[in-house]
Scaffold this motif. Structure first.
Motif, short mmCIF file in Angstrom:
data_model
loop_
_atom_site.label_atom_id
_atom_site.label_comp_id
_atom_site.label_asym_id
_atom_site.label_seq_id
_atom_site.Cartn_x
_atom_site.Cartn_y
_atom_site.Cartn_z
N TRP A 1 -2.93 2.47 -6.93
CA TRP A 1 -1.87 3.46 -6.76
C TRP A 1 -1.15 3.72 -8.08
O TRP A 1 -0.73 4.85 -8.35
CB TRP A 1 -0.88 2.98 -5.70
N LEU A 2 -1.02 2.68 -8.92
CA LEU A 2 -0.31 2.86 -10.18
C LEU A 2 -1.10 3.77 -11.12
O LEU A 2 -0.54 4.68 -11.76
CB LEU A 2 -0.09 1.50 -10.84
N LEU A 3 -2.41 3.57 -11.21
CA LEU A 3 -3.24 4.44 -12.04
C LEU A 3 -3.22 5.86 -11.51
O LEU A 3 -3.13 6.83 -12.29
CB LEU A 3 -4.67 3.90 -12.09
N ALA A 4 -3.31 6.01 -10.19
CA ALA A 4 -3.33 7.35 -9.59
C ALA A 4 -2.06 8.12 -9.94
O ALA A 4 -2.12 9.30 -10.30
CB ALA A 4 -3.49 7.24 -8.08
N TRP A 5 -0.92 7.46 -9.86
CA TRP A 5 0.34 8.15 -10.16
C TRP A 5 0.51 8.37 -11.67
O TRP A 5 1.10 9.37 -12.10
CB TRP A 5 1.52 7.37 -9.59
N ALA A 6 -0.01 7.45 -12.48
CA ALA A 6 0.06 7.65 -13.94
C ALA A 6 -0.71 8.89 -14.34
O ALA A 6 -0.25 9.69 -15.18
CB ALA A 6 -0.50 6.42 -14.66
N MET B 1 -0.87 9.34 -18.86
CA MET B 1 -1.99 8.85 -19.65
C MET B 1 -2.10 9.68 -20.93
O MET B 1 -1.85 10.89 -20.94
CB MET B 1 -3.30 8.95 -18.85
N ARG B 2 -2.49 9.03 -22.06
CA ARG B 2 -2.58 9.71 -23.34
C ARG B 2 -3.97 9.52 -23.94
O ARG B 2 -4.59 8.48 -23.77
CB ARG B 2 -1.52 9.17 -24.32
N ASP B 3 -4.42 10.54 -24.67
CA ASP B 3 -5.71 10.43 -25.35
C ASP B 3 -5.49 9.88 -26.75
O ASP B 3 -4.38 9.46 -27.11
CB ASP B 3 -6.43 11.79 -25.38
N ALA B 4 -6.56 9.86 -27.56
CA ALA B 4 -6.47 9.27 -28.90
C ALA B 4 -5.50 10.00 -29.80
O ALA B 4 -4.99 9.43 -30.77
CB ALA B 4 -7.87 9.25 -29.54
N GLN B 5 -5.23 11.28 -29.52
CA GLN B 5 -4.28 12.06 -30.31
C GLN B 5 -2.86 12.00 -29.77
O GLN B 5 -1.97 12.68 -30.27
CB GLN B 5 -4.73 13.53 -30.39
N GLY B 6 -2.66 11.20 -28.72
CA GLY B 6 -1.34 11.08 -28.14
C GLY B 6 -0.98 12.19 -27.18
O GLY B 6 0.17 12.28 -26.73
N GLN B 7 -1.95 13.04 -26.83
CA GLN B 7 -1.71 14.13 -25.89
C GLN B 7 -1.99 13.67 -24.46
O GLN B 7 -2.79 12.75 -24.24
CB GLN B 7 -2.60 15.33 -26.24
N PRO B 8 -1.35 14.29 -23.47
CA PRO B 8 -1.62 13.90 -22.08
C PRO B 8 -3.11 14.05 -21.74
O PRO B 8 -3.71 15.08 -22.05
CB PRO B 8 -0.76 14.88 -21.27
N ALA B 9 -3.68 13.02 -21.17
CA ALA B 9 -5.07 13.07 -20.71
C ALA B 9 -5.05 13.57 -19.27
O ALA B 9 -4.77 12.82 -18.34
CB ALA B 9 -5.71 11.69 -20.80
N LEU B 10 -5.32 14.83 -19.10
CA LEU B 10 -5.11 15.49 -17.81
C LEU B 10 -6.35 15.42 -16.92
O LEU B 10 -7.48 15.46 -17.40
CB LEU B 10 -4.73 16.95 -18.03
N PHE B 11 -6.10 15.34 -15.63
CA PHE B 11 -7.17 15.50 -14.64
C PHE B 11 -6.86 16.76 -13.85
O PHE B 11 -5.80 16.88 -13.24
CB PHE B 11 -7.23 14.30 -13.69
N THR B 12 -7.76 17.73 -13.91
CA THR B 12 -7.62 18.96 -13.14
C THR B 12 -8.89 19.17 -12.34
O THR B 12 -9.96 18.69 -12.71
CB THR B 12 -7.37 20.17 -14.05
N PRO B 13 -8.81 19.91 -11.23
CA PRO B 13 -10.01 20.11 -10.41
C PRO B 13 -11.18 20.72 -11.16
O PRO B 13 -12.32 20.50 -10.81
CB PRO B 13 -9.52 21.02 -9.29
N ARG C 1 0.85 -1.19 0.00
CA ARG C 1 0.00 0.00 0.00
C ARG C 1 0.89 1.24 0.00
O ARG C 1 1.07 1.89 1.02
CB ARG C 1 -0.92 0.00 1.22
N PRO C 2 1.43 1.59 -1.16
CA PRO C 2 2.27 2.80 -1.24
C PRO C 2 1.39 4.05 -1.17
O PRO C 2 0.17 3.98 -1.32
CB PRO C 2 2.94 2.66 -2.60
N PRO C 3 2.00 5.20 -0.93
CA PRO C 3 1.21 6.43 -0.83
C PRO C 3 0.57 6.81 -2.16
O PRO C 3 1.14 6.59 -3.23
CB PRO C 3 2.24 7.48 -0.39
N LEU C 4 -0.62 7.36 -2.08
CA LEU C 4 -1.29 7.95 -3.23
C LEU C 4 -0.90 9.42 -3.33
O LEU C 4 -0.43 10.01 -2.35
CB LEU C 4 -2.81 7.81 -3.10
N PRO C 5 -1.07 10.04 -4.48
CA PRO C 5 -0.76 11.47 -4.60
C PRO C 5 -1.50 12.28 -3.54
O PRO C 5 -2.70 12.12 -3.33
CB PRO C 5 -1.24 11.81 -6.00
N GLY C 6 -0.76 13.14 -2.85
CA GLY C 6 -1.35 13.99 -1.83
C GLY C 6 -1.35 13.38 -0.44
O GLY C 6 -1.66 14.07 0.53
N GLN C 7 -1.01 12.11 -0.31
CA GLN C 7 -1.03 11.47 1.00
C GLN C 7 0.28 11.65 1.75
O GLN C 7 1.35 11.46 1.19
CB GLN C 7 -1.30 9.96 0.86
#
Length: 305
Positions: free
Chosen positions: A219-224, A230-242, A145-151
């Motif tokens: 944890w692996l998906l969270a850090w990815a 993560m990349r979208d169909a155009q190869g660009q970063p698939a970003l998660f922002t608030p 159980r490694p740390p998640l982002p922000g933990q």
């Protein structure tokens, strides 16, 4: 569609047994209507949301069984209530054993407009969670159980409990919804079983990220996602922002079926274009008909659960 949380019958019965006098009385204060029966909730300036004293919150947490579950994990604790503004209270669960907070919640009243609702739903009263922290300072991380982002510390596995209590608090103070904004993708995944995004495009992006990481450790998906791997169909970063640059800075809301705008899922913000890659989760968790009747970090709550 807004999601209706299923509150256990035991919690519903406890909710019904707790009176407003019990929740507002302080230590040594008489539970009489003459002393406590003020004309309106808004006049109770010394109480959180005009309803809760610190002792009243302690009574409620004990009655719901939360005090026992928390003490089983971290030992004895003190509940601290900061109520300089009665409609922006802060609750801190301070561990006597670890001399550190094991839980911390900053709450406030808000309106539907602040989470992106419009028309009739824009004026709906909400319980907004500015920040939410649940952590175990005495437990280390490990390879399993490694740390998640922000933990900074492992969580307490009490997220379901605290979300149920927030749901009941919203009903108690007459709010139509609970709203929050997770600061990280990992936090959004914690809320996902009960919350859905107000903005449909944001929900689609979030769901796509989860599907893309299916089969991988949490944890692996969270850090990815956190490290823009993560990349979208155009190869660009698939970003998660608030939140999207052109959307309100909130992500999750709980809607009550009794409110016409929220119940129909109407008046949602306009969806972003198909090429949009940014967006914040704005979710709706309805206060369902089976619930009792009414009675993080700053700016983006980071859940550590």
């Amino acid at each position: 569609m807004p999601r209706t949380p299923q509150i256990s019958p035991r919690l519903r019965r406890t909710y019904s047994r707790l009176s407003g006098l019990e929740l507002s009385a302080s230590e040594g204060e008489s539970l009489s209507l003459d002393d406590l029966g003020l004309e309106s909730v808004d006049d109770r300036v010394g109480l959180a949301f005009g309803t809760y004293s610190r002792e009243g919150l302690e009574r409620a947490l004990t009655a719901y069984g939360f005090t026992q579950r928390l003490e089983e994990r971290v030992g004895p604790f003190d509940l601290r209530l900061s109520c300089q503004d009665p409609f922006q209270p802060r609750l801190t669960f301070w561990s006597r054993r670890y001399h550190a907070p094991v839980g911390d919640l900053s709450l406030r009243r808000a309106t539907g407009a602040e989470v992106g609702f419009t028309h009739a739903a824009a004026e709906a009263p909400l319980l907004y969670v500015d920040s939410l922290l649940l952590q175990h300072p005495g437990r280390p991380f490990d390879w399993n159980r490694p740390p998640l982002p922000g933990q900074l510390h492992p969580g307490l596995s009490l997220s379901r409990d605290i979300l149920e209590l927030l749901h009941l608090m919203a009903r108690r103070i007459g709010a139509e919804a609970v709203a929050l904004m997770p600061a990280t993708f990992a936090a959004a995944c914690v809320y996902d079983p009960r919350y859905t995004f107000v903005d449909g495009a944001a929900q689609g992006r979030f769901s796509a990220l989860r599907r893309a990481g299916r089969g991988f450790p949490r944890w692996l998906l969270a850090w990815a996602v956190e490290l823009d791997c993560m990349r979208d169909a155009q190869g660009q970063p698939a970003l998660f922002t608030p939140h999207a640059d052109d959307q309100p800075p909130v992500t999750a809301a709980v809607a009550a079926p009794g409110h016409p705008g929220l119940a129909r899922g109407a008046a949602l913000p306009r969806e972003a274009g198909p090429d949009a890659r940014r967006g914040g989760p704005a979710g709706a968790l309805p206060l369902g008909p089976d619930a009792p009747g009414p009675s993080a970090r700053k700016g983006g709550g980071a859940a550590r659960v």
